[in-house]
Design a protein around this motif. Structure first.
Motif, PDB file in Angstrom:
ATOM      1  N   LYS A 161       0.835  -1.202   0.000  1.00  0.00           N
ATOM      2  CA  LYS A 161       0.000   0.000   0.000  1.00  0.00           C
ATOM      3  C   LYS A 161       0.873   1.257   0.000  1.00  0.00           C
ATOM      4  CE  LYS A 161      -3.777   2.226   2.394  1.00  0.00           C
ATOM      5  NZ  LYS A 161      -4.735   2.147   3.483  1.00  0.00           N
ATOM      6  N   GLY A 162       0.583   2.144  -0.935  1.00  0.00           N
ATOM      7  CA  GLY A 162       1.280   3.426  -0.985  1.00  0.00           C
ATOM      8  C   GLY A 162       2.486   3.469  -1.891  1.00  0.00           C
ATOM      9  N   CYS A 163       2.858   2.360  -2.508  1.00  0.00           N
ATOM     10  CA  CYS A 163       4.029   2.360  -3.394  1.00  0.00           C
ATOM     11  C   CYS A 163       3.615   2.625  -4.838  1.00  0.00           C
ATOM     12  CB  CYS A 163       4.759   1.015  -3.330  1.00  0.00           C
ATOM     13  SG  CYS A 163       6.120   0.964  -2.185  1.00  0.00           S
ATOM     14  N   ARG A 164       4.187   3.635  -5.418  1.00  0.00           N
ATOM     15  CA  ARG A 164       3.952   3.893  -6.844  1.00  0.00           C
ATOM     16  C   ARG A 164       5.024   3.179  -7.661  1.00  0.00           C
ATOM     17  NH1 ARG A 164       5.723  10.238  -6.887  1.00  0.00           N
ATOM     18  NH2 ARG A 164       7.774   9.872  -6.002  1.00  0.00           N
ATOM     19  N   ALA A 165       4.773   3.078  -8.934  1.00  0.00           N
ATOM     20  CA  ALA A 165       5.725   2.424  -9.826  1.00  0.00           C
ATOM     21  C   ALA A 165       6.994   3.260  -9.949  1.00  0.00           C
ATOM     22  CB  ALA A 165       5.098   2.234 -11.206  1.00  0.00           C
ATOM     23  N   LEU A 166       8.128   2.573  -9.994  1.00  0.00           N
ATOM     24  CA  LEU A 166       9.393   3.235 -10.264  1.00  0.00           C
ATOM     25  C   LEU A 166       9.465   3.584 -11.743  1.00  0.00           C
ATOM     26  CD1 LEU A 166      11.681   0.735  -8.349  1.00  0.00           C
ATOM     27  CD2 LEU A 166      11.234   3.108  -7.665  1.00  0.00           C
ATOM     28  N   LYS A 167      10.036   4.712 -12.057  1.00  0.00           N
ATOM     29  CA  LYS A 167      10.265   5.096 -13.454  1.00  0.00           C
ATOM     30  C   LYS A 167      11.715   4.768 -13.795  1.00  0.00           C
ATOM     31  CE  LYS A 167       6.820   8.680 -13.282  1.00  0.00           C
ATOM     32  NZ  LYS A 167       6.544  10.103 -13.203  1.00  0.00           N
ATOM     33  N   HIS A 168      11.917   4.118 -14.930  1.00  0.00           N
ATOM     34  CA  HIS A 168      13.264   3.761 -15.380  1.00  0.00           C
ATOM     35  C   HIS A 168      13.892   5.014 -15.985  1.00  0.00           C
ATOM     36  CE1 HIS A 168      15.756   0.250 -17.267  1.00  0.00           C
ATOM     37  NE2 HIS A 168      16.434   0.953 -16.391  1.00  0.00           N
ATOM     38  N   HIS A 169      14.755   5.642 -15.213  1.00  0.00           N
ATOM     39  CA  HIS A 169      15.347   6.924 -15.610  1.00  0.00           C
ATOM     40  C   HIS A 169      16.590   6.685 -16.474  1.00  0.00           C
ATOM     41  CE1 HIS A 169      17.199  10.867 -15.315  1.00  0.00           C
ATOM     42  NE2 HIS A 169      16.029  11.307 -14.883  1.00  0.00           N
ATOM     43  N   PRO A 170      16.708   7.392 -17.601  1.00  0.00           N
ATOM     44  CA  PRO A 170      17.830   7.154 -18.514  1.00  0.00           C
ATOM     45  C   PRO A 170      19.211   7.353 -17.881  1.00  0.00           C
ATOM     46  CG  PRO A 170      16.279   8.738 -19.465  1.00  0.00           C
ATOM     47  CD  PRO A 170      15.779   8.394 -18.105  1.00  0.00           C
ATOM     48  N   ARG A 171      19.353   8.339 -17.027  1.00  0.00           N
ATOM     49  CA  ARG A 171      20.678   8.586 -16.435  1.00  0.00           C
ATOM     50  C   ARG A 171      20.999   7.578 -15.334  1.00  0.00           C
ATOM     51  NH1 ARG A 171      20.676  15.119 -17.026  1.00  0.00           N
ATOM     52  NH2 ARG A 171      20.897  15.028 -19.295  1.00  0.00           N
ATOM     53  N   LEU A 172      19.996   7.157 -14.586  1.00  0.00           N
ATOM     54  CA  LEU A 172      20.229   6.099 -13.600  1.00  0.00           C
ATOM     55  C   LEU A 172      20.539   4.787 -14.322  1.00  0.00           C
ATOM     56  CD1 LEU A 172      17.474   6.846 -10.935  1.00  0.00           C
ATOM     57  CD2 LEU A 172      19.934   7.246 -10.734  1.00  0.00           C
ATOM     58  N   HIS A 173      19.844   4.550 -15.433  1.00  0.00           N
ATOM     59  CA  HIS A 173      20.143   3.367 -16.248  1.00  0.00           C
ATOM     60  C   HIS A 173      21.584   3.419 -16.746  1.00  0.00           C
ATOM     61  CE1 HIS A 173      20.585   1.456 -20.237  1.00  0.00           C
ATOM     62  NE2 HIS A 173      20.133   0.420 -19.556  1.00  0.00           N
ATOM     63  N   ARG A 174      21.998   4.568 -17.230  1.00  0.00           N
ATOM     64  CA  ARG A 174      23.366   4.716 -17.745  1.00  0.00           C
ATOM     65  C   ARG A 174      24.388   4.362 -16.655  1.00  0.00           C
ATOM     66  NH1 ARG A 174      24.363  10.475 -19.294  1.00  0.00           N
ATOM     67  NH2 ARG A 174      22.661   9.991 -20.697  1.00  0.00           N
ATOM     68  N   ALA A 175      24.174   4.881 -15.437  1.00  0.00           N
ATOM     69  CA  ALA A 175      25.095   4.601 -14.335  1.00  0.00           C
ATOM     70  C   ALA A 175      25.077   3.118 -13.955  1.00  0.00           C
ATOM     71  CB  ALA A 175      24.747   5.468 -13.129  1.00  0.00           C
ATOM     72  N   ALA A 176      23.880   2.518 -13.872  1.00  0.00           N
ATOM     73  CA  ALA A 176      23.760   1.109 -13.492  1.00  0.00           C
ATOM     74  C   ALA A 176      24.380   0.199 -14.553  1.00  0.00           C
ATOM     75  CB  ALA A 176      22.292   0.745 -13.270  1.00  0.00           C
ATOM     76  N   HIS A 177      24.070   0.482 -15.818  1.00  0.00           N
ATOM     77  CA  HIS A 177      24.585  -0.350 -16.900  1.00  0.00           C
ATOM     78  C   HIS A 177      26.114  -0.246 -16.987  1.00  0.00           C
ATOM     79  CE1 HIS A 177      24.070  -2.675 -20.598  1.00  0.00           C
ATOM     80  NE2 HIS A 177      25.104  -1.982 -21.034  1.00  0.00           N
ATOM     81  N   ALA A 178      26.637   0.962 -16.856  1.00  0.00           N
ATOM     82  CA  ALA A 178      28.090   1.150 -16.932  1.00  0.00           C
ATOM     83  C   ALA A 178      28.801   0.408 -15.804  1.00  0.00           C
ATOM     84  CB  ALA A 178      28.427   2.636 -16.892  1.00  0.00           C
ATOM     85  N   HIS A 179      28.232   0.426 -14.589  1.00  0.00           N
ATOM     86  CA  HIS A 179      28.872  -0.273 -13.485  1.00  0.00           C
ATOM     87  C   HIS A 179      28.794  -1.782 -13.676  1.00  0.00           C
ATOM     88  CE1 HIS A 179      30.716  -0.809  -9.643  1.00  0.00           C
ATOM     89  NE2 HIS A 179      29.650  -1.405  -9.122  1.00  0.00           N
ATOM     90  N   ALA A 180      27.649  -2.288 -14.126  1.00  0.00           N
ATOM     91  CA  ALA A 180      27.524  -3.723 -14.405  1.00  0.00           C
ATOM     92  C   ALA A 180      28.527  -4.139 -15.486  1.00  0.00           C
ATOM     93  CB  ALA A 180      26.092  -4.065 -14.827  1.00  0.00           C
ATOM     94  N   ALA A 181      28.671  -3.325 -16.526  1.00  0.00           N
ATOM     95  CA  ALA A 181      29.613  -3.629 -17.609  1.00  0.00           C
ATOM     96  C   ALA A 181      31.051  -3.618 -17.099  1.00  0.00           C
ATOM     97  CB  ALA A 181      29.441  -2.628 -18.753  1.00  0.00           C
ATOM     98  N   ASP A 182      31.391  -2.646 -16.264  1.00  0.00           N
ATOM     99  CA  ASP A 182      32.741  -2.558 -15.729  1.00  0.00           C
ATOM    100  C   ASP A 182      33.065  -3.795 -14.885  1.00  0.00           C
ATOM    101  OD1 ASP A 182      35.220  -1.007 -15.442  1.00  0.00           O
ATOM    102  OD2 ASP A 182      34.615  -0.766 -13.345  1.00  0.00           O
TER     103      ASP A 182
END
Length: 166
Positions: free
Chosen positions: A56-77
């Motif tokens: 109750k009370g949780c809205r959907a997370l939005k997949h943000h392009p800059r957060l994606h960029r940071a997450a993807h780059a760290h996973a790749a590294d």
């Protein structure tokens, strides 16, 4: 035989609250979410949002392009250089990487890592079975996320998920 690999989580102090949402909103990707990340990464966002919709009370997370960029780059590294840590090889933490990716909003953040889980459902299940990771996934104060999933040279997937409050 592959062995099960651990999960890491970092919690953050939070300051904002989220609005309630329906289950349909949680599992239906928005047009902006579909434009960010791979199908595998977006499935993680949808599965996490489905779990959040049950709280109750949780809205959907939005997949943000800059957060994606940071997450993807760290996973790749991590995948390319064979390490598994919240700290980059150059000593930067996830907040440093988020800011370097251009995410300038204030607020609080968290990061989840995983390695070796073969599918989005398995990684989300693994995070839900870890109390610290589950707390981040179900924290209704988070509004934005970024997911990175990269296979190493042996086909092992390295996962990173970032969260931000605003």
């Amino acid at each position: 035989m592959r062995r099960s690999l651990g999960l890491l989580t970092v919690a953050a102090t939070l300051t904002t609250f989220a609005a309630p949402m329906s289950t349909a909103q949680a599992v239906t990707p928005s047009s902006s979410a579909a434009a960010v990340g791979t199908a595998r990464e977006n499935m993680v966002v949808r599965l996490v949002n489905a779990r959040r919709a049950k709280k109750k009370g949780c809205r959907a997370l939005k997949h943000h392009p800059r957060l994606h960029r940071a997450a993807h780059a760290h996973a790749a590294d991590m995948a390319v250089h064979g390490y598994f840590s919240h700290d980059s090889r150059d000593g930067r933490g996830y907040i440093d990487r988020v800011k370097a990716a251009g995410y300038k909003r204030g607020g609080s953040w968290a990061e989840l890592l995983g390695k070796g889980q073969r599918t989005p459902a398995v990684i989300v299940g693994s995070w839900m079975n870890d109390p610290g990771s589950k707390a981040s996934l179900l924290n209704c104060k988070f509004a934005y996320t970024g997911v990175g999933a990269v296979e190493d040279a042996n086909g092992v997937i390295v996962w990173t998920q970032l969260f931000a409050t605003k």
